[in-house]
Design a protein around this motif. Structure first.
Motif, short mmCIF file in Angstrom:
data_model
loop_
_atom_site.label_atom_id
_atom_site.label_comp_id
_atom_site.label_asym_id
_atom_site.label_seq_id
_atom_site.Cartn_x
_atom_site.Cartn_y
_atom_site.Cartn_z
N LEU A 64 0.81 -0.81 0.34
CA LEU A 64 -0.07 0.17 -0.23
C LEU A 64 0.71 1.28 0.36
O LEU A 64 1.49 1.51 0.38
CB LEU A 64 -1.10 -0.14 1.32
N LEU A 65 0.82 2.02 -0.81
CA LEU A 65 1.58 3.37 -1.23
C LEU A 65 0.37 4.58 -0.71
O LEU A 65 -1.12 4.74 -1.61
CB LEU A 65 2.12 3.68 -2.28
N ILE A 66 0.48 5.44 0.02
CA ILE A 66 -0.32 5.98 0.71
C ILE A 66 0.12 7.99 0.22
O ILE A 66 1.47 8.02 0.61
CB ILE A 66 -0.77 6.24 1.55
N THR A 67 -0.87 9.14 -0.43
CA THR A 67 0.01 10.02 -0.20
C THR A 67 -1.28 11.05 0.27
O THR A 67 -2.14 10.48 0.78
CB THR A 67 0.58 10.64 -1.39
N ASP A 68 -0.77 12.29 0.36
CA ASP A 68 -2.14 13.45 1.41
C ASP A 68 -3.27 13.25 -0.18
O ASP A 68 -4.30 13.10 0.32
CB ASP A 68 -1.60 14.24 1.74
N TYR A 113 -5.08 10.01 0.78
CA TYR A 113 -5.66 9.73 1.83
C TYR A 113 -7.06 11.25 2.50
O TYR A 113 -6.01 12.19 3.23
CB TYR A 113 -4.76 9.45 3.15
N TYR A 114 -7.63 11.84 2.20
CA TYR A 114 -8.58 12.01 2.19
C TYR A 114 -9.40 11.75 3.54
O TYR A 114 -10.50 11.40 2.10
CB TYR A 114 -8.94 13.55 0.53
N ARG A 115 -9.81 12.75 4.51
CA ARG A 115 -10.82 12.60 4.82
C ARG A 115 -11.94 13.89 5.11
O ARG A 115 -11.01 14.04 5.75
CB ARG A 115 -10.94 11.51 5.85
N PRO A 116 -12.88 14.47 4.52
CA PRO A 116 -14.02 15.55 5.31
C PRO A 116 -13.46 14.99 6.49
O PRO A 116 -14.24 14.28 7.46
CB PRO A 116 -15.10 15.78 3.96
N GLY A 117 -13.40 16.48 7.50
CA GLY A 117 -13.70 16.26 9.04
C GLY A 117 -15.06 15.69 9.03
O GLY A 117 -15.44 15.93 9.92
N HIS A 123 -15.04 6.15 8.16
CA HIS A 123 -14.87 6.21 6.40
C HIS A 123 -13.69 6.88 5.67
O HIS A 123 -13.21 7.91 6.10
CB HIS A 123 -16.13 6.80 6.74
N ASN A 124 -12.99 5.69 6.23
CA ASN A 124 -11.59 6.32 4.89
C ASN A 124 -11.24 5.60 4.02
O ASN A 124 -11.72 4.52 3.55
CB ASN A 124 -10.58 6.25 6.30
N PRO A 125 -10.39 6.39 3.31
CA PRO A 125 -9.79 5.73 1.44
C PRO A 125 -9.54 4.06 1.66
O PRO A 125 -8.84 3.74 0.50
CB PRO A 125 -9.10 6.48 1.25
N LEU A 126 -8.53 4.00 3.20
CA LEU A 126 -8.11 2.56 3.06
C LEU A 126 -9.32 1.17 3.87
O LEU A 126 -8.83 -0.07 3.34
CB LEU A 126 -6.78 2.55 4.51
#
Length: 464
Positions: A64-68, A113-117, A123-126
């Motif tokens: 898994l490779l993650i950026t913002d 990895y962007y999760r609205p506040g 509920h996250n992209p992973l």
């Protein structure tokens, strides 16, 4: 007649020290590999090279490779992966955002990895990913929070020994480096010069036009602590000494914050040429008895009165101070920490330690104010060796404490366990540097001066 076809050349990377260090850590199976590096250090390439290594060491698995953000992935990570993976015939599925190595069968899932506040952390992209290699890589950690590491770790549960590789730009109190330290792994700290072979001299010259603080942080990897710290008077440029040399005739002392779990010890030397007290050594061990702590201290410092019994040259101690809590007797031994430390070497230091019980001096805010003044007038300095070692230490250090010790929302210093070295320094300050000018600290016995107490807020009283 036979014909030959020319195969496209495959780029062969020459790894810089940062990239080599990450690969060595992967081979060692380090749990957390954290890197804080300056601009242009090659950290993004380091992640791609790490993926190549993992694909061969853990064949047929998925990583898994993650950026913002997705734009960052498209403009920074994607071109770097195309540069190094494309010539090796890796394929990319744009819909799934997944790279595949046809040779090893290894895969790499790419996510921003962007999760609205407004959305819950569940509920996250992973969510839903199954990372069978046990390896997760995170880029641009300075733009993310520790949440990304926590959620990514949940995706690694089905693989072999998990490895997290976390890289980011220089910021004070980098959470990913603290995470590595908690796991017992040393963070990797590199300036932009680690990639000097691939950066032009003109670029380095151009960075000298930047504001000093920005260049120090982003090129030299020396981020300034954020505003709002308790000891904002401390400044590395002013308080850290380069090429300082100890001389045996200098008076030395010790300051101790007790604790079995994580005591802190400072070795302080008075330099008459500077007119300042220099922190020449520190110790922040974990889970040690008083006797074990004494042995550690004696490796660096030794009571001057017993100088003839020292195995070799040391910093000679003339006096010292410790937290008054050490006066309490231990339930198992029936002895206090102060009494145990008076035992002759190697079981103790063979010298008495002072403590301060004056209620004005031991008030935390009063002590903090005095130590702030001491920093402001340059009374305390730190050697470059202690300062540099403190950044790489896996536990507490005076450097980490100075750069993270902040205020809570009640106008009090925030206690988070990292302030122990500063507590030891505060005990030293309220004992030997309560007044700005003390002619002979060894003869200190004067009562506390008359104080003027004023209100701060509605209840708290402190002396200024």
């Amino acid at each position: 007649m036979t014909t030959t076809t020319t195969q496209p050349s495959i780029p062969r990377p020459i790894y810089n020290p940062l990239q080599q260090a990450i690969q060595k850590a992967i081979i060692r199976d380090d749990r957390i590999i954290a890197a804080r590096c300056g601009w242009g250090s090659g950290k993004t390439s380091a992640l791609v090279f790490a993926l190549l290594l993992v694909s061969r060491l853990r064949r047929g698995t998925s990583s898994l490779l993650i950026t913002d953000t997705n734009p960052r992935y498209q403009s920074v990570l994607m071109p770097e992966m195309q540069k190094w993976l494309g010539p090796l015939n890796w394929t990319y599925n744009h819909t799934l955002r997944k790279w595949t190595d046809p040779d090893t069968g290894s895969e790499v899932w790419c996510r921003s990895y962007y999760r609205p506040g407004t959305r819950d952390a569940t509920h996250n992209p992973l969510e839903g990913l199954n990372i069978t290699s046990g390896v997760c890589l995170v880029d641009e950690c300075q733009t993310l929070t520790a949440e990304v590491a926590q959620k990514a770790l949940g995706r690694l549960r089905s693989g072999p020994s998990p490895i997290m590789i976390l890289v980011g730009l220089p910021v004070s109190g980098a959470w990913w480096c603290q995470l590595a330290e908690t796991a017992g792994c040393l963070p990797l700290l590199y300036t932009s010069y680690v990639n000097e072979a691939n950066l032009s001299e003109a670029w380095f010259e151009a960075t000298k036009l930047l504001p000093k603080a920005e260049r120090e942080a982003m090129v030299m990897n020396k981020p300034r602590p954020p505003s709002g710290l308790v000891y904002s008077e401390f400044n590395e440029d002013e308080h850290v000494l380069d090429n300082w040399k100890y001389r045996p005739e200098m008076s030395g002392r010790i300051a101790i914050d007790w604790g079995f779990r994580k005591p802190s010890v400072l070795i302080i030397v008075h330099d008459p040429d500077l007119g300042a007290d220099v922190i020449a050594a520190e110790m922040n061990p974990a889970e040690v008895t008083v006797e074990e702590l004494a042995r550690l201290i004696l490796c660096v410092a030794w009571p001057r009165s017993l100088k003839s019994r020292a195995p070799s040259s040391r910093i000679w101690l003339d006096y010292g101070v410790a937290d008054k809590a050490g006066r309490a007797r231990n339930d198992q031994t029936g002895r206090s920490a102060f009494r145990a430390m008076r035992a002759e070497p190697p079981k103790g230091l063979g010298m008495p330690l002072r403590s301060n019980t004056d209620p004005i001096r031991t008030d935390i805010l009063n002590g903090v104010q005095r130590l702030k003044r001491a920093f402001a007038r340059g009374q305390y300095r730190i050697t470059r060796e202690v300062w540099t070692a403190g950044e790489r230490a896996t536990g507490n250090s005076i450097r980490k404490a100075l750069m993270t010790y902040g205020w809570d929302n009640k106008e009090l210093p925030k206690k988070d366990g990292r302030e122990d070295p500063l507590d030891a320094l505060r005990y030293d300050c309220i004992t030997w540097n309560w007044n700005q000018n003390i002619v002979d600290r060894r003869q200190y016995s004067a009562p506390a001066p008359t104080s003027r107490r004023v209100r701060i807020g509605s209840k708290r009283k402190v002396e200024f």
